[in-house]
Design an enzyme around this catalytic site. Sequence first.
Site, PDB file in Angstrom:
ATOM      1  N   GLY A  26       0.804  -1.214   0.000  1.00 26.57           N
ATOM      2  CA  GLY A  26       0.000   0.000   0.000  1.00 26.57           C
ATOM      3  C   GLY A  26       0.837   1.264   0.000  1.00 26.57           C
ATOM      4  N   CYS A  27       2.142   1.111   0.166  1.00 26.04           N
ATOM      5  CA  CYS A  27       3.043   2.266   0.117  1.00 26.04           C
ATOM      6  C   CYS A  27       3.569   2.420  -1.303  1.00 26.04           C
ATOM      7  CB  CYS A  27       4.231   2.076   1.055  1.00 26.04           C
ATOM      8  SG  CYS A  27       3.846   2.323   2.772  1.00 26.04           S
ATOM      9  N   GLU A  28       3.573   3.649  -1.772  1.00 16.86           N
ATOM     10  CA  GLU A  28       4.130   3.919  -3.089  1.00 16.86           C
ATOM     11  C   GLU A  28       5.650   3.713  -3.073  1.00 16.86           C
ATOM     12  OE1 GLU A  28       4.443   7.995  -5.265  1.00 16.86           O
ATOM     13  OE2 GLU A  28       2.415   7.218  -5.532  1.00 16.86           O
TER      14      GLU A  28
END
Length: 147
Positions: free
Chosen positions: A63-65
């Site tokens: 979910g982290c870029e």
Amino acid sequence: MSDTPLSPEPEAFTRLELDPQEILPSFTQATNWQERYRALMLLGKRLPSLDEALRQPSAQVRGCESNAWLYHREIDGKHYYLADSDARIVKGLIALLLTVTHGQDKASIAALDLDAYFEQLGLSGQLSPSRTNGVLALGQAIKAAAN
């Protein structure tokens, strides 16, 4: 070669010291976004970098870029974390999350309102949507690990 994932040594979890009384005023007293951004970058520098061998896919936060890794260990009913990112601003955001969760019990971590916390710090509305999603994913990963 072993297929067992590497994990940090237990004592690495308890060495991390992030004092909210020392850290949080730099955000709450900042008068503008540039001051908060600078404080965030400086805070990120205080987190130790994970050894390259620990930057494993199994520890990566989804979910982290940016790339972010999270390790958790429960010791005597308290929850401790090691985390890192390859992005400086994300590393600062991780440090802010760890400031209020590291060494806490399960109930305290579960009760943490991430939106209210970032509002208190003056960061709500300042982060890009993708950065906001990433920090929320990190927060949820921290809460899930304590559960």
